[in-house]
Write a protein that holds these residues in place. Structure first.
Motif, PDB file in Angstrom:
ATOM      1  N   PRO A  68      15.212  -2.821  15.980  1.00 19.31           N
ATOM      2  CA  PRO A  68      16.268  -3.522  15.239  1.00 19.31           C
ATOM      3  C   PRO A  68      16.199  -3.211  13.742  1.00 19.31           C
ATOM      4  CG  PRO A  68      15.047  -5.030  16.678  1.00 19.31           C
ATOM      5  CD  PRO A  68      14.271  -3.763  16.602  1.00 19.31           C
ATOM      6  N   ARG A  69      14.989  -2.824  13.271  1.00 16.90           N
ATOM      7  CA  ARG A  69      14.812  -2.589  11.845  1.00 16.90           C
ATOM      8  C   ARG A  69      13.656  -1.599  11.654  1.00 16.90           C
ATOM      9  NH1 ARG A  69      16.010  -5.627   7.219  1.00 16.90           N
ATOM     10  NH2 ARG A  69      14.655  -5.227   5.435  1.00 16.90           N
ATOM     11  N   VAL A  70      13.850  -0.645  10.744  1.00 12.34           N
ATOM     12  CA  VAL A  70      12.808   0.326  10.416  1.00 12.34           C
ATOM     13  C   VAL A  70      12.523   0.253   8.920  1.00 12.34           C
ATOM     14  CG1 VAL A  70      12.134   2.757  10.389  1.00 12.34           C
ATOM     15  CG2 VAL A  70      13.513   1.868  12.290  1.00 12.34           C
ATOM     16  N   ASN A  71      11.289  -0.057   8.558  1.00 13.09           N
ATOM     17  CA  ASN A  71      10.852  -0.048   7.169  1.00 13.09           C
ATOM     18  C   ASN A  71      10.034   1.215   6.904  1.00 13.09           C
ATOM     19  OD1 ASN A  71      11.854  -2.521   6.034  1.00 13.09           O
ATOM     20  ND2 ASN A  71      10.362  -3.640   7.274  1.00 13.09           N
ATOM     21  N   ILE A  72      10.319   1.865   5.803  1.00 14.55           N
ATOM     22  CA  ILE A  72       9.616   3.098   5.447  1.00 14.55           C
ATOM     23  C   ILE A  72       8.929   2.880   4.105  1.00 14.55           C
ATOM     24  CG2 ILE A  72       9.835   5.572   5.043  1.00 14.55           C
ATOM     25  CD1 ILE A  72      12.445   5.474   6.674  1.00 14.55           C
ATOM     26  N   PHE A  73       7.613   3.128   4.065  1.00 15.14           N
ATOM     27  CA  PHE A  73       6.825   2.884   2.867  1.00 15.14           C
ATOM     28  C   PHE A  73       6.187   4.176   2.365  1.00 15.14           C
ATOM     29  CE2 PHE A  73       6.142  -1.041   5.573  1.00 15.14           C
ATOM     30  CZ  PHE A  73       7.110  -1.799   4.924  1.00 15.14           C
ATOM     31  N   GLY A  74       6.196   4.363   1.055  1.00 16.94           N
ATOM     32  CA  GLY A  74       5.536   5.515   0.454  1.00 16.94           C
ATOM     33  C   GLY A  74       5.560   5.400  -1.053  1.00 16.94           C
ATOM     34  N   ALA A  75       4.656   6.084  -1.710  1.00 15.17           N
ATOM     35  CA  ALA A  75       4.582   6.067  -3.163  1.00 15.17           C
ATOM     36  C   ALA A  75       4.677   7.489  -3.705  1.00 15.17           C
ATOM     37  CB  ALA A  75       3.271   5.425  -3.625  1.00 15.17           C
ATOM     38  N   SER A  76       5.190   7.622  -4.924  1.00 17.32           N
ATOM     39  CA  SER A  76       5.282   8.913  -5.609  1.00 17.32           C
ATOM     40  C   SER A  76       6.029   9.927  -4.741  1.00 17.32           C
ATOM     41  CB  SER A  76       3.868   9.408  -5.948  1.00 17.32           C
ATOM     42  OG  SER A  76       3.907  10.534  -6.787  1.00 17.32           O
ATOM     43  N   GLY A  77       5.432  11.110  -4.495  1.00 19.23           N
ATOM     44  CA  GLY A  77       6.118  12.132  -3.716  1.00 19.23           C
ATOM     45  C   GLY A  77       6.412  11.691  -2.300  1.00 19.23           C
ATOM     46  N   SER A  78       5.552  10.869  -1.743  1.00 20.35           N
ATOM     47  CA  SER A  78       5.784  10.362  -0.388  1.00 20.35           C
ATOM     48  C   SER A  78       7.001   9.452  -0.335  1.00 20.35           C
ATOM     49  CB  SER A  78       4.553   9.603   0.109  1.00 20.35           C
ATOM     50  OG  SER A  78       3.439  10.474   0.243  1.00 20.35           O
ATOM     51  N   ALA A  79       7.300   8.788  -1.463  1.00 19.93           N
ATOM     52  CA  ALA A  79       8.483   7.932  -1.522  1.00 19.93           C
ATOM     53  C   ALA A  79       9.750   8.772  -1.393  1.00 19.93           C
ATOM     54  CB  ALA A  79       8.500   7.145  -2.827  1.00 19.93           C
ATOM     55  N   LEU A  80       9.757   9.943  -2.015  1.00 14.16           N
ATOM     56  CA  LEU A  80      10.918  10.837  -1.916  1.00 14.16           C
ATOM     57  C   LEU A  80      11.128  11.282  -0.478  1.00 14.16           C
ATOM     58  CD1 LEU A  80      10.299  13.060  -5.084  1.00 14.16           C
ATOM     59  CD2 LEU A  80      11.830  11.083  -4.859  1.00 14.16           C
ATOM     60  N   GLU A  98      -1.225   0.843  -1.885  1.00 17.70           N
ATOM     61  CA  GLU A  98       0.022   0.110  -1.686  1.00 17.70           C
ATOM     62  C   GLU A  98       0.609   0.377  -0.297  1.00 17.70           C
ATOM     63  OE1 GLU A  98      -0.231   1.199  -6.097  1.00 17.70           O
ATOM     64  OE2 GLU A  98      -0.697   2.083  -4.145  1.00 17.70           O
ATOM     65  N   THR A  99       0.580   1.624   0.132  1.00 17.40           N
ATOM     66  CA  THR A  99       1.137   1.972   1.443  1.00 17.40           C
ATOM     67  C   THR A  99       0.332   1.327   2.565  1.00 17.40           C
ATOM     68  OG1 THR A  99       1.896   4.084   0.519  1.00 17.40           O
ATOM     69  CG2 THR A  99       1.865   3.896   2.914  1.00 17.40           C
ATOM     70  N   ILE A 100      -0.978   1.322   2.419  1.00 17.33           N
ATOM     71  CA  ILE A 100      -1.838   0.678   3.415  1.00 17.33           C
ATOM     72  C   ILE A 100      -1.543  -0.821   3.484  1.00 17.33           C
ATOM     73  CG2 ILE A 100      -4.231   0.080   3.970  1.00 17.33           C
ATOM     74  CD1 ILE A 100      -5.027   2.782   2.696  1.00 17.33           C
ATOM     75  N   GLU A 101      -1.389  -1.456   2.318  1.00 15.32           N
ATOM     76  CA  GLU A 101      -1.111  -2.893   2.271  1.00 15.32           C
ATOM     77  C   GLU A 101       0.217  -3.221   2.940  1.00 15.32           C
ATOM     78  OE1 GLU A 101      -0.707  -6.545  -1.005  1.00 15.32           O
ATOM     79  OE2 GLU A 101      -0.875  -4.459  -1.677  1.00 15.32           O
TER      80      GLU A 101
END
Length: 324
Positions: A167-179, A228-231
């Motif tokens: 029903p919902r997909v959350n995508i997490f990443g920081a810096s280049g992974s965020a892109l 942050e991504t782990i959290e």
């Protein structure tokens, strides 16, 4: 003289631990299928001391390693034949002969594939762009091939099934992974999958806290150690979401936390360290995952493409320069 090595009992304990983890998931045939050098690179962060020196020597000149005797490899790495034997066991091989055969087969495939550019060579500030382009193309090509060997398609299948039904997909990443995460969110959005890419920790935590069983949380981190991504992934997991990790290190904290792990390989160059060189393999894996989701939601995806294409059609420039 070589540096002092760890005592026999400590070394044996370290290797036995690594061997148990290795043998639990793959046998010798699987190691050969995956690629010896890919395996060495993925385990490199876990090696220390003498074992790490052997690994670095193999990666620096795999062709020479495939021809060297066990004594020669030990001398070049500043270790001992006993250490080389422990290194072989850590990779899942019975002995040094099997390691040599695996490396020789892989370097032979690389030569036959036409990878003539030495991607291990340092890119110098004075190098012409033609040379730089060749280095980057060779590095990316090798990373793609290595990622294909590392990737567990059964895990991709599990991830696609979970996302297709989520029903919902959350995508997490920081810096280049965020892109990279935003690219995935855009792709899923176009086929009607409710997906959000979060780069702000507070907003991401708020969304993760609202997760429910059946939702999916995808965490992207080359190192698998981005706090942050782990959290964020941990919070979503605690609420019952199915968690997916995309990382280059299958034994990283992020991978250990996730229900499903998708592994990528990298080939760094002088001006593109691992974190940056990981981007293209990450995009390839996510593109595969996106297509797999679209296959499993074919009718919905096709209808979504038609509606979105129609919605934006009026904003496309006509061939004569006017708009319709």
């Amino acid at each position: 003289m070589s540096e002092p090595e760890m005592d026999g009992a400590a070394a044996t304990a370290v290797v036995d631990s690594m061997v148990r983890g290795t043998q639990a998931t793959m046998d010798l045939h699987a190691v050969n299928q995956q690629g010896v050098l890919v395996r060495v690179r993925s385990l490199l962060p876990e090696f220390t001391g003498a074992l790490r020196r052997v690994a670095e020597q193999v990666l620096t000149d795999p062709a020479a390693a495939s021809r060297a005797t066990i004594v020669e490899l030990a001398e070049r790495s500043g270790t001992s034949p006993a250490t080389v034997t422990r290194f072989c066991r850590a990779l899942g091989f019975d002995g040094y002969a099997d390691l040599r055969l695996g490396i020789a087969a892989e370097t032979g495939r690389a030569r036959s594939a036409g990878w003539t550019v030495d991607i291990g060579r340092e890119i110098q500030p004075s190098d012409p762009l033609e040379r730089v382009l060749g280095q980057i193309m060779a590095a990316d090509t090798r990373a793609m091939h290595d990622t294909a060997e590392l990737l567990d398609l059964a895990e991709v299948e599990r991830a696609a099934v979970a996302i297709a039904a989520a029903p919902r997909v959350n995508i997490f990443g920081a810096s280049g992974s965020a892109l990279v995460g935003e690219e995935m969110q855009f792709s899923l959005h176009r086929i009607g999958v409710p997906a959000w890419a979060w780069t702000d920790v507070h907003n991401g935590l708020a969304s993760a806290a609202l997760s429910r069983p059946g939702d999916v949380a995808l965490g992207i981190s080359h190192s698998g150690e981005t706090g942050e991504t782990i959290e964020l992934l941990a919070e979503a997991s605690s609420r019952g979401a199915t968690t997916i990790a995309l990382t280059s290190f299958p034994r990283s904290p992020l991978a250990e936390l996730a229900d499903i792990t998708l592994v990528t390989a990298t080939q760094a160059t002088t001006f593109r360290p691992d974190a940056l060189s990981a981007r293209h393999p990450q995009l390839v894996v996510l593109d595969l995952l996106y297509v797999a989701v679209a296959q499993r939601t074919h009718e919905r995806s096709h209808a979504a493409f038609q509606r979105t294409a129609q919605a934006v059609h009026g904003h496309k420039a006509a061939k004569d320069g006017s708009t319709t």
